[in-house]
Design a protein around this motif. Structure first.
Motif, PDB file in Angstrom:
ATOM      1  N   GLU B  42      10.023   1.411  -2.026  1.00 41.79           N
ATOM      2  CA  GLU B  42       9.839   0.510  -0.889  1.00 41.79           C
ATOM      3  C   GLU B  42      10.176   1.282   0.375  1.00 41.79           C
ATOM      4  OE1 GLU B  42      11.066  -3.968  -0.513  1.00 41.79           O
ATOM      5  OE2 GLU B  42      12.616  -2.742   0.449  1.00 41.79           O
ATOM      6  N   VAL B  51       4.390  -2.544   0.495  1.00 45.50           N
ATOM      7  CA  VAL B  51       4.446  -3.578  -0.546  1.00 45.50           C
ATOM      8  C   VAL B  51       3.867  -3.066  -1.869  1.00 45.50           C
ATOM      9  CG1 VAL B  51       4.488  -5.530   1.043  1.00 45.50           C
ATOM     10  CG2 VAL B  51       2.295  -4.692   0.235  1.00 45.50           C
ATOM     11  N   GLY B  52       3.064  -2.006  -1.785  1.00 44.23           N
ATOM     12  CA  GLY B  52       2.513  -1.440  -3.021  1.00 44.23           C
ATOM     13  C   GLY B  52       1.614  -0.258  -2.725  1.00 44.23           C
ATOM     14  N   TRP B  91      -3.711  -1.144  -8.482  1.00 42.32           N
ATOM     15  CA  TRP B  91      -2.597  -1.651  -7.691  1.00 42.32           C
ATOM     16  C   TRP B  91      -1.256  -1.496  -8.419  1.00 42.32           C
ATOM     17  CZ3 TRP B  91      -1.142  -2.789  -3.040  1.00 42.32           C
ATOM     18  CH2 TRP B  91      -0.085  -3.678  -2.815  1.00 42.32           C
ATOM     19  N   LYS B  93       2.735  -2.300  -7.674  1.00 41.21           N
ATOM     20  CA  LYS B  93       3.711  -2.931  -6.756  1.00 41.21           C
ATOM     21  C   LYS B  93       4.933  -2.041  -6.578  1.00 41.21           C
ATOM     22  CE  LYS B  93       5.043  -6.784  -8.475  1.00 41.21           C
ATOM     23  NZ  LYS B  93       4.744  -7.790  -9.506  1.00 41.21           N
TER      24      LYS B  93
END
Lengths: 100, 166
Positions: B42, B51-52, B91, B93
């Protein structure tokens, strides 16, 4: 048309079709992920091949010095290196890597 | 009895299993399994948070570059037995695992050296890309400093990676 063929043959330059793949930022700049039939002369320097792609997609110039090509899945820096392409060869635009 | 040495590379849109990677390199002849796990951090900069990450790859070339990397590892550390790398696509996270690598060897020295080389060479040569996605919905394509055509310069030795002095 006949004169052009004779001219090209006399210069030992051939026109063929390659498949161009775009990755990462270059997809956003070119607006496309793949172009199956791009006409290119062979032999051709990697610099001239890059110029040919810039003519198709001028926004690729935003990649400037931070880009290489891949021809038949081997990295080729943009410069004087002369490439002998084959019909149907795969060419890729390769922005800086960020795996891992 | 000849020993079959395996090199496994897998790109996956699913979450990665560390156990699966470790199990695929384990061998009765190996007293050491060296592991590296890369996870999505993060990061926060300019008032926006990551956020990812979104990963993509030139898949057939990633495989061929991985094959060359394994040959390089085996030339440098002959006792290396099995090599396995699983890398995410799509994607990922913050907090999730992006890459798992495991290398087995009879004794730990070669495996530990090889795993460090494996991650730095993957970052330098394997055609995979990631873009950071922020809470502001902006995106930013990352560039590894290990990659020779990157615009990112490695910070000098006595500074942290954000440029501040140590």
């Amino acid at each position: 048309m006949l004169d052009l063929c004779t001219f090209l043959h006399d210069c030992a330059v051939f026109l063929l079709q390659v498949c161009v793949l775009y990755f990462a930022k270059s997809v956003e700049l070119a607006g496309v992920k793949e172009e199956k039939t791009v006409a290119v002369p062979t032999p051709i320097s990697s610099h001239d091949l890059w110029k040919l792609l810039l003519q198709r997609h001028p926004r690729l110039c935003e990649l400037q010095d931070g880009v290489v090509l891949a021809v038949r899945q081997e990295y080729v820096p943009i410069g004087d290196q002369v490439l002998t392409l084959g019909d149907g060869d795969e060419v890729a635009v390769v922005p800086p890597l960020s795996g891992g | 009895m000849s020993k079959e040495l395996s090199d496994v590379f897998k790109l996956s849109r699913d979450w990665l299993s560390v156990q699966e990677v470790v199990d695929s390199v384990s061998s009765p002849s190996c007293g050491a399994i060296s592991v590296f796990i890369g996870t999505t951090r993060e990061d926060e900069a300019d008032g926006r948070k990551v956020v990812g990450l979104e990963y993509e790859a030139y898949e057939p070339m990633a495989q061929s570059e991985f094959n060359k990397l394994c040959a390089d590892i085996r030339a440098r550390w002959q006792s290396v037995t099995h090599i396995c790398v699983h890398h995410r696509l799509g994607w990922v996270k913050v907090g999730e695992t992006s890459v798992v690598m495991a290398i087995s060897s009879p004794h730990r020295h070669d495996g530990q050296q090889a795993i460090q080389h494996c991650i730095s060479q993957l970052k330098a040569n394997v055609p995979i890309w990631k873009k950071e996605v922020y809470d502001t919905q902006e995106v930013n394509w990352k560039e590894n400093t290990e990659c020779s055509w990157s615009n990112q310069k490695k910070p000098p030795e006595n500074t942290l990676s954000d440029g501040k002095p140590k």
